[in-house]
Design a protein around this motif. Structure first.
Motif, PDB file in Angstrom:
ATOM      1  N   ARG A  25      61.493  73.712  32.798  1.00  0.00           N
ATOM      2  CA  ARG A  25      61.447  72.987  34.070  1.00  0.00           C
ATOM      3  C   ARG A  25      60.812  73.825  35.170  1.00  0.00           C
ATOM      4  O   ARG A  25      60.053  73.310  35.987  1.00  0.00           O
ATOM      5  CB  ARG A  25      62.856  72.566  34.472  1.00  0.00           C
ATOM      6  N   VAL A  26      61.133  75.105  35.194  1.00  0.00           N
ATOM      7  CA  VAL A  26      60.536  75.995  36.198  1.00  0.00           C
ATOM      8  C   VAL A  26      59.025  76.070  35.994  1.00  0.00           C
ATOM      9  O   VAL A  26      58.248  76.006  36.953  1.00  0.00           O
ATOM     10  CB  VAL A  26      61.184  77.401  36.136  1.00  0.00           C
ATOM     11  N   LEU A  27      58.605  76.184  34.740  1.00  0.00           N
ATOM     12  CA  LEU A  27      57.172  76.260  34.459  1.00  0.00           C
ATOM     13  C   LEU A  27      56.466  74.966  34.853  1.00  0.00           C
ATOM     14  O   LEU A  27      55.383  74.994  35.441  1.00  0.00           O
ATOM     15  CB  LEU A  27      56.945  76.558  32.973  1.00  0.00           C
ATOM     16  N   LEU A  28      57.087  73.826  34.578  1.00  0.00           N
ATOM     17  CA  LEU A  28      56.506  72.551  34.991  1.00  0.00           C
ATOM     18  C   LEU A  28      56.451  72.424  36.513  1.00  0.00           C
ATOM     19  O   LEU A  28      55.481  71.901  37.069  1.00  0.00           O
ATOM     20  CB  LEU A  28      57.292  71.383  34.399  1.00  0.00           C
ATOM     21  N   ASP A  29      57.475  72.898  37.197  1.00  0.00           N
ATOM     22  CA  ASP A  29      57.470  72.857  38.658  1.00  0.00           C
ATOM     23  C   ASP A  29      56.366  73.737  39.235  1.00  0.00           C
ATOM     24  O   ASP A  29      55.698  73.353  40.197  1.00  0.00           O
ATOM     25  CB  ASP A  29      58.825  73.296  39.215  1.00  0.00           C
ATOM     26  N   VAL A  30      56.160  74.904  38.662  1.00  0.00           N
ATOM     27  CA  VAL A  30      55.110  75.807  39.141  1.00  0.00           C
ATOM     28  C   VAL A  30      53.729  75.194  38.910  1.00  0.00           C
ATOM     29  O   VAL A  30      52.880  75.186  39.796  1.00  0.00           O
ATOM     30  CB  VAL A  30      55.228  77.192  38.467  1.00  0.00           C
ATOM     31  N   VAL A  31      53.504  74.657  37.722  1.00  0.00           N
ATOM     32  CA  VAL A  31      52.212  74.035  37.406  1.00  0.00           C
ATOM     33  C   VAL A  31      51.977  72.815  38.309  1.00  0.00           C
ATOM     34  O   VAL A  31      50.876  72.605  38.828  1.00  0.00           O
ATOM     35  CB  VAL A  31      52.142  73.657  35.920  1.00  0.00           C
ATOM     36  N   GLY A  32      53.019  72.014  38.539  1.00  0.00           N
ATOM     37  CA  GLY A  32      52.893  70.858  39.424  1.00  0.00           C
ATOM     38  C   GLY A  32      52.623  71.261  40.860  1.00  0.00           C
ATOM     39  O   GLY A  32      51.826  70.629  41.558  1.00  0.00           O
ATOM     40  N   GLY A  33      53.260  72.320  41.316  1.00  0.00           N
ATOM     41  CA  GLY A  33      53.027  72.810  42.676  1.00  0.00           C
ATOM     42  C   GLY A  33      51.611  73.323  42.866  1.00  0.00           C
ATOM     43  O   GLY A  33      50.972  73.058  43.893  1.00  0.00           O
ATOM     44  N   ILE A  34      51.104  74.042  41.879  1.00  0.00           N
ATOM     45  CA  ILE A  34      49.725  74.545  41.958  1.00  0.00           C
ATOM     46  C   ILE A  34      48.737  73.383  41.954  1.00  0.00           C
ATOM     47  O   ILE A  34      47.773  73.362  42.727  1.00  0.00           O
ATOM     48  CB  ILE A  34      49.452  75.526  40.807  1.00  0.00           C
ATOM     49  N   THR A  35      48.980  72.397  41.117  1.00  0.00           N
ATOM     50  CA  THR A  35      48.096  71.228  41.059  1.00  0.00           C
ATOM     51  C   THR A  35      48.112  70.460  42.377  1.00  0.00           C
ATOM     52  O   THR A  35      47.061  70.076  42.900  1.00  0.00           O
ATOM     53  CB  THR A  35      48.523  70.309  39.909  1.00  0.00           C
ATOM     54  N   LEU A  36      49.291  70.253  42.928  1.00  0.00           N
ATOM     55  CA  LEU A  36      49.411  69.545  44.199  1.00  0.00           C
ATOM     56  C   LEU A  36      48.722  70.314  45.326  1.00  0.00           C
ATOM     57  O   LEU A  36      48.040  69.722  46.172  1.00  0.00           O
ATOM     58  CB  LEU A  36      50.891  69.320  44.530  1.00  0.00           C
TER      59      LEU A  36
END
Length: 131
Positions: A25-36
């Motif tokens: 979940r942390v990795l998905l949140d980081v990837v989503g934040g970078i994409t956003l």
């Protein structure tokens, strides 16, 4: 010798993304934040640029004599005209319109807001008959 694809690391990363664990979940949140951030950064920079341009435009003064734009000076750097008397306080110079026969060297100018232009409508048939 060609470099081999690190299948072990890719499989571990895939398992981490698919597994419902806190690390995934942390990795998905980081990837989503970078994409956003990458998607919204051009909009944010465009908005900041627009605000900066509006602030700069308000500080610019236009010389009533030569039309040169300058910021922060009391006299025009191009022709030496005093900008303090020719500006109305909004950053734009007061422009004058000269009537017929008047030029910049003679006659009294009129304010552009009070000037009236008379237009005569002539049909093309009437012009053909005259000419």
């Amino acid at each position: 010798m060609p470099r081999q694809i690190p299948w072990v690391w890719l499989a571990l990363l895939g398992l981490l993304l698919l597994a419902p664990s806190p690390a995934g979940r942390v990795l998905l949140d980081v990837v989503g934040g970078i994409t956003l951030t990458l998607l919204l950064l051009p909009l944010l920079l465009g908005g900041l640029g627009l605000v900066a341009w509006q602030i700069l435009r308000r500080r610019l003064r236009v010389c009533p004599a030569c039309g040169f734009m300058s910021a922060g000076s009391e006299t025009c750097p191009a022709c030496g005209t005093d900008l303090a008397g020719g500006s109305d306080g909004t950053g734009e110079a007061t422009h004058q319109v000269f009537g017929r026969g008047d030029g910049p060297s003679g006659g009294e100018g009129r304010d552009a807001a009070s000037a009236t232009i008379d237009v005569e409508v002539v049909s093309s048939q009437a012009m053909d008959e005259e000419g």
